[in-house]
Each structure stands twice: as C-alpha cells, then as structure tokens.
Enzyme design. Structure first.
Site, PDB file in Angstrom:
ATOM      1  N   ASP A  82       0.689  -1.471  -0.077  1.00 17.53           N
ATOM      2  CA  ASP A  82      -0.077   0.007  -0.118  1.00 17.53           C
ATOM      3  C   ASP A  82       0.889   1.149  -0.049  1.00 17.53           C
ATOM      4  O   ASP A  82       1.954   1.100   0.596  1.00 17.53           O
ATOM      5  CB  ASP A  82      -1.128  -0.091   1.073  1.00 17.53           C
ATOM      6  CG  ASP A  82      -0.532  -0.296   2.626  1.00 17.53           C
ATOM      7  OD1 ASP A  82       0.823  -1.094   2.685  1.00 17.53           O
ATOM      8  OD2 ASP A  82      -0.806   0.088   3.574  1.00 17.53           O
ATOM      9  N   GLU A 140      -0.665  -2.125   5.106  1.00 13.37           N
ATOM     10  CA  GLU A 140       0.269  -2.139   6.216  1.00 13.37           C
ATOM     11  C   GLU A 140       0.471  -0.723   7.002  1.00 13.37           C
ATOM     12  O   GLU A 140       0.886  -0.672   8.280  1.00 13.37           O
ATOM     13  CB  GLU A 140       1.813  -2.444   5.687  1.00 13.37           C
ATOM     14  CG  GLU A 140       2.772  -2.527   6.820  1.00 13.37           C
ATOM     15  CD  GLU A 140       3.298  -0.967   7.642  1.00 13.37           C
ATOM     16  OE1 GLU A 140       3.740  -1.336   8.598  1.00 13.37           O
ATOM     17  OE2 GLU A 140       3.478  -0.364   6.676  1.00 13.37           O
TER      18      GLU A 140
END
Length: 397
Positions: A82, A140
C-alpha cells in the site's frame, strides 16, 4: 553451480524487469484497502510464471506458493503493497499518476522485491531444500494492519520461519541493517474529547473552557513519559491532531485530540492507557469538564528471533561482505505490522539501505520527494532468497 550462486545469477538476469515492475507500481499507487490494480499486476506475473497463488474476497492480499515437495518445510517472505495519502513532488519519469497518493514509504520496492524472489525461487524450485511462500500484504499503513488479515487467511499455516525487509534511507545502498531482539516499537493510537460549556469570551467564568482544559491535559500527558515511566524503557506519547472552537470571542465547549503512543516494552505499553485516562479524568474533574477517551492497540513491538538474525547475517555476508552489515543496536520508535507474524513464527526483519546522494534517494520516508535507489532491489532479492534457503536447510535437519 552452488544454489547460492545460481540465485544471485538469476537475480541479476531479472533485475531490469523488477526495476520496471517497481516503477509501474510507483506510478500507480493505491491506498490501504484499495490495492486492486497492484493485485492484478501481481496475479498476471504469477500466472505467466506458472506460480500457484490464492486471492481473497475480503481484501487484496495474495499468497503465492513455490512448492517443491509438500512434505518438506516451508518458509515465508513478505512484501507489503500500500501507498500513502500524500502528493509526490518528483520529476522522475515514473512519478505517481494519482493525485494525492504516492509510494512514500517504499512499499513499491517491497512488492517488486517479493515478486523477484518468487520468480527466482520458482525457476530454481527443484534445487531448493524446501518450499517458499510469498505473502503480498495489503494495508500495512493503517492501524489494524493487513498482517492480521493475512494471518486469518492462513498465510502462516505450515510456515516454519518468515523474513521481510524495509527500505531505509539512513543506510547507503550496499548496506543492510540488522537487529537482535526488539527492533521497532508497538504502535497504538488514542483519541480523547473534552466537553465544556459555551459562554461569551468576555465572561469566561460563565462557561467551561474546553480549550483551556485540553491545554492542561496535553501538558500533563507529556509528563507521563518523563516522570511516570522508567527512563530505561523508551516510550513516546504524541498528539498529532487537535480540533475545537467556533469563533474567537466564544468560549469553546468541545475539543477533540488524537495521537499515537509508541513503546518497546510490553508491560509499559499495558500501563499507559490507564495513566492517560487517570490524567484526563483528574483534570476534567478539577475543571468541571467531561471527557471521552478511546485507546486502540495496534501492532506489537517487532521482536526478531536471534537465531533467524544469525541466518540473515550469514546470507547478507555472502552478498555484501562484512563491510555491508550494520548492527542497528538500538530500536526505533516506528511501528511495523510484520511484528504480528513474528508473534506466531520465528523470523527476522531487516533494513535495506537505499541512500545514494547522486540519485537523490537519501530523503526520509513519508516525504513528498522520497524515492528508492533501484540498485538496492537486487541486494534485497538476493538476501531474502539466500536467507530463505538458509532457513530451509536448517529446518530439514
């Protein structure tokens, strides 16, 4: 040819492709929980290489399995996917195409490196001493962390060890940082709301000033670390957001504050929420205000397994030589949800140096000018692959 030599040769052969993959991901960043395009890219590459994988309806994670023999041990490599909600200030040809979103923490490099490991190890599958699982993890960057989702999806089932990395602009390309024991802090968040009573700014005695109460609370919370926690156990309480007030001549009746807590000691971590609420409650009682307090525990402290660090160092020595290994010695107060994997299986996390002054890649993470030295990708792939082989060799004995 030795397996370690074959791995490094394969990495060198696919290096340009992995750089292009990294640039593609960097141009098309996706926020936590929205990694759909990134998953499609990963899927297409795994399918073309004939690597079996699983996807999930609940999230955009991917689990790829390189299986030589189901009876042999399995180790895992994790890469997160991400990006962050911030603009990119870069003239690079592969700069983000999405306004207000960029890979400012290097997860594009992590994903590309994990893909490279999948390609290399799959091509050498018959020479491996076991099986390797590649975990492509979403989310994350958010408190709940995608590692929990991947664990619930079975990412660690049958896994005997796990390894991961994070790019690090405080080390030069050609260096890696390792750490025995606790490497990174637990990362929690909190919010508290202060409720007062409005009044005219010229007649403050008729109201309850939520701004003043909040100021007193913030000042007192900042004394928890310095006066109520043993100084040999690092801790941080930081207020990052404050909202309140409607007009300059109106006593404010509501203020909301949010922040983060970082600790590297589990017992200290457990005590901090109570210390905070006791402080808030005491001040509010004294000032006739009311409050609401929420505290949310995030990922725990990241604690490496000492023996797995030994295996990592052995692999890194083969790639970089002793001059490339840096003992980080002290933990840092940043958080990392890789810690949740390490609560379940032994493993090691390391820092991959990316600083190259000539390329402008020494900029800290979460900065609009952050970038990765592509040359570091080959180093990361080699070390992760060789460490996986070291762990498999050991698990077979």
């Amino acid at each position: 040819m030795k397996l370690s030599e074959a791995i490094q040769k394969e990495v060198d052969q696919i290096f340009d492709r992995i750089v292009n993959i990294r640039h593609d991901i960097h141009q098309n960043p996706e926020l936590s929980g929205h990694e759909e395009e990134t998953r499609l890219l990963i899927r297409s590459i795994l399918e073309a290489e004939g690597i079996p994988f699983r996807t999930f309806e609940e999230h955009y994670g991917v689990i790829a399995d390189i299986v030589k023999d189901p009876a042999l041990p399995t180790v895992a490599i994790r890469g997160d996917m991400d990006a962050l909600p911030m603009p990119e200030n870069s003239a690079k040809p592969y700069a983000s195409k999405k306004e207000g979103i960029m890979h400012a923490c290097g997860h594009d490099a992590h994903t590309a490196t994990a893909l490279g490991c999948a390609l290399v190890l799959n091509r050498l599958k018959e020479k491996l001493p076991g099986n390797v699982r590649i975990i492509f993890q979403p989310s994350e960057e958010v408190l709940e962390g995608g590692s929990s989702q991947m664990i619930e999806a079975g990412a660690l089932e049958g896994v005997s060890a796990i390894f991961g990395l994070h790019v690090y602009p405080y080390l030069h390309t050609g260096q890696i940082g390792y750490k025995y024991g606790v490497m990174m802090a637990a990362s929690d968040t909190f919010r508290f709301d202060i409720y007062g009573k409005t009044a005219h700014g010229a007649r403050p005695h008729e109201g309850i000033d939520a701004i003043l109460v909040t100021a007193m609370v913030i000042d007192s919370l900042n004394h928890i670390v310095s006066r109520r926690i043993d100084p040999i156990h690092p801790a941080v309480i930081s207020m990052g957001k404050i909202e309140g007030g409607k007009a300059p001549n109106v006593i404010c009746d509501f203020v909301s504050v949010a922040g983060t807590v970082r600790t590297v000691n589990a017992s200290v971590r457990e005590k901090i929420p109570e210390m905070m609420e006791t402080t808030i409650a005491g001040i509010c009682k004294a000032m006739d205000a009311k409050y609401h307090f929420d505290y949310e525990f995030g990922p725990p402290e990241l604690k490496n397994n000492d023996h797995m660090v030994d295996l990592l160092k052995r692999a890194a020595l083969e790639v970089l030589g002793p001059e490339g290994l840096v003992d980080l010695i002290d933990p840092v107060m940043g958080g990392e949800d890789f810690a949740r994997y390490l609560q379940i299986v032994p493993g090691a996390f390391f820092r991959l140096g990316i600083c190259n002054e000539e390329k402008g890649t020494c900029v800290p993470q979460h900065n609009t000018r952050f970038d990765v030295d592509d040359d570091a990708l080959a180093i990361g792939m080699k070390i992760l692959c060789l460490t996986a082989v070291e762990a498999l060799d050991e698990a077979k004995r």
